[in-house]
Design an enzyme around this catalytic site. Structure first.
Site, PDB file in Angstrom:
ATOM      1  N   GLY A 167      36.022  40.350  45.566  1.00 21.63           N
ATOM      2  CA  GLY A 167      36.857  39.509  44.732  1.00 21.63           C
ATOM      3  C   GLY A 167      36.168  39.063  43.456  1.00 21.63           C
ATOM      4  O   GLY A 167      36.796  38.441  42.601  1.00 21.63           O
ATOM      5  N   ASP A 168      34.881  39.390  43.327  1.00 20.12           N
ATOM      6  CA  ASP A 168      34.136  38.916  42.158  1.00 20.12           C
ATOM      7  C   ASP A 168      34.669  39.539  40.869  1.00 20.12           C
ATOM      8  O   ASP A 168      34.711  40.771  40.722  1.00 20.12           O
ATOM      9  CB  ASP A 168      32.663  39.274  42.318  1.00 20.12           C
ATOM     10  CG  ASP A 168      31.820  38.725  41.188  1.00 20.12           C
ATOM     11  OD1 ASP A 168      31.292  37.632  41.357  1.00 20.12           O
ATOM     12  OD2 ASP A 168      31.728  39.378  40.133  1.00 20.12           O
ATOM     13  N   ALA A 169      35.074  38.685  39.936  1.00 21.92           N
ATOM     14  CA  ALA A 169      35.686  39.168  38.698  1.00 21.92           C
ATOM     15  C   ALA A 169      34.683  39.949  37.850  1.00 21.92           C
ATOM     16  O   ALA A 169      35.038  40.976  37.263  1.00 21.92           O
ATOM     17  CB  ALA A 169      36.244  37.990  37.909  1.00 21.92           C
TER      18      ALA A 169
ATOM     19  N   TRP B  36      33.539  35.455  49.284  1.00 18.65           N
ATOM     20  CA  TRP B  36      32.774  35.601  48.039  1.00 18.65           C
ATOM     21  C   TRP B  36      31.560  34.667  48.023  1.00 18.65           C
ATOM     22  O   TRP B  36      30.427  35.090  47.803  1.00 18.65           O
ATOM     23  CB  TRP B  36      33.667  35.316  46.824  1.00 18.65           C
ATOM     24  CG  TRP B  36      32.910  35.434  45.538  1.00 18.65           C
ATOM     25  CD1 TRP B  36      32.695  36.575  44.823  1.00 18.65           C
ATOM     26  CD2 TRP B  36      32.233  34.379  44.841  1.00 18.65           C
ATOM     27  NE1 TRP B  36      31.918  36.300  43.714  1.00 18.65           N
ATOM     28  CE2 TRP B  36      31.619  34.967  43.709  1.00 18.65           C
ATOM     29  CE3 TRP B  36      32.078  33.014  45.062  1.00 18.65           C
ATOM     30  CZ2 TRP B  36      30.866  34.224  42.795  1.00 18.65           C
ATOM     31  CZ3 TRP B  36      31.326  32.270  44.164  1.00 18.65           C
ATOM     32  CH2 TRP B  36      30.731  32.876  43.039  1.00 18.65           C
TER      33      TRP B  36
ATOM     34  N   LEU C  99      32.011  41.596  38.907  1.00 22.68           N
ATOM     35  CA  LEU C  99      31.740  42.874  39.567  1.00 22.68           C
ATOM     36  C   LEU C  99      32.841  43.876  39.266  1.00 22.68           C
ATOM     37  O   LEU C  99      32.564  45.031  38.925  1.00 22.68           O
ATOM     38  CB  LEU C  99      31.608  42.654  41.077  1.00 22.68           C
ATOM     39  CG  LEU C  99      31.454  43.911  41.934  1.00 22.68           C
ATOM     40  CD1 LEU C  99      30.190  44.681  41.556  1.00 22.68           C
ATOM     41  CD2 LEU C  99      31.446  43.559  43.418  1.00 22.68           C
TER      42      LEU C  99
END
Length: 299
Positions: free
Chosen positions: A251-253, A232, A255
């Site tokens: 894994g970007d919340a 990330w 996104l």
DNA sequence: CTCCAGGGCAAAT
DNA sequence: ATTTGCCATGGA
């Protein structure tokens, strides 16, 4: 002192207003100050601190040096920094053609028209900011950044206001992790940040070294081999600092939240369809991610 | 009270 | 090879 002004020509697909709006969204960023139609930012150029006001007039972006020791030979570096910050050297009309083909995103063409991928030209700053922001909410992340910057960064004063520069790797490398713990950094983040600073001090990593590597994958690998930098953070930094165009910060919340609200995925932890989805935006993945982040901000 | 934010690592399956 | 527990804190 005399007033110096550096200018950069603009294309029509650029909106300074949209860029300023993004810089000023919901968060308290300590590295720039937004006024109604301009942004004020201190820069460290050729070993000197200068304070700049950046604003648009017709088809040019102007950088007015309002304080500090400036001479003409600094102009190219200032132009380069600002061009990278606002991603000025890019034609984004192909991206808009891709957006308009998808009814879920075509609205962005009008709503965010002219918004550029706002960068973080300094690689060390981009990586530190990535590490700081891992896992925690952005409000808290900006709070941590402010504490770090105000304690270890340099600053200049103008009209009774302080304007801060992100700490150098040299300054952070000699920090005791306990000091960062006291500032509510986790023990791990303190260790990662100081370790990263040491790597930059020893010149084992730099923007030049990374740029010289042959391809995206080798740059990604060089970053993820550093303790505290996972996939990330690596992709985030490559997007924001090196302007790599195909970065997906897995894994970007935020996104995942945006893909969910645009009905790309069924649930926020449904990671499977991501690669297939981004295939239609080949070459513009970073821009789409950035626009999806933009879509999360409240008007 | 619990859950989750712009994750990553090391230990346990 | 893949999953799990943990981290620091604050807002929802």
């Amino acid at each position: 002192m005399n007033k110096y002004i550096v200018s950069i020509p603009l294309e029509s697909s650029f909106s300074f207003t949209e860029c300023l709006w993004f810089l000023n969204r919901n968060f308290d960023d300590c590295l720039h100050t937004i006024y109604s139609d301009r942004v004020r930012k201190p820069l460290f150029i050729n070993g000197k601190l200068i304070l700049t006001d950046i604003f648009q007039k017709s088809d040019q972006l102007f950088i007015e040096i309002i304080s500090g020791d400036f001479d003409e030979s600094d102009a190219p570096l200032i132009q380069e920094y600002i061009s990278e910050w606002f991603d000025l050297n890019r034609d984004i009309t192909p991206f808009y053609r891709l957006l308009s083909k998808d009814p879920r995103f075509s609205y962005m063409n009008q709503e965010f028209a002219g918004l550029r991928l706002i960068g973080i030209p300094d690689l060390f700053e981009a990586l530190c900011w990535g590490i700081i922001g891992q896992q925690i909410n952005l409000t808290f992340a900006y709070k941590l950044k402010r504490r770090l910057v105000e304690k270890y960064g340099t600053h200049m004063t103008f009209e009774n206001e302080e304007y801060h520069i992100f700490p150098t790797c040299e300054a952070l490398a000699r920090v005791d992790p306990e000091e960062l713990r006291a500032m509510q950094f986790s023990a791990k983040k303190a260790e990662y940040l100081i370790g990263l600073a040491g790597i930059f001090v020893k010149k084992k990593l730099s923007k030049e070294i990374l740029t010289a590597l042959p391809d995206f994958l080798s740059r990604q690998k060089a970053l993820t081999s550093v303790k505290g930098i996972g996939i990330w953070t690596a992709n985030y930094a490559l997007m924001k600092s090196l302007k790599e165009q195909s970065c997906i910060p897995y894994g970007d919340a935020g996104l995942m939240q945006a893909l969910f609200s645009h009905q790309v995925i069924e649930t926020k932890k449904d990671t499977q369809p991501i690669n297939r989805f981004f295939r239609d935006f080949a070459g513009w993945e970073s821009y789409l991610v950035f626009y999806l982040w933009r879509s999360l901000a409240k008007k």
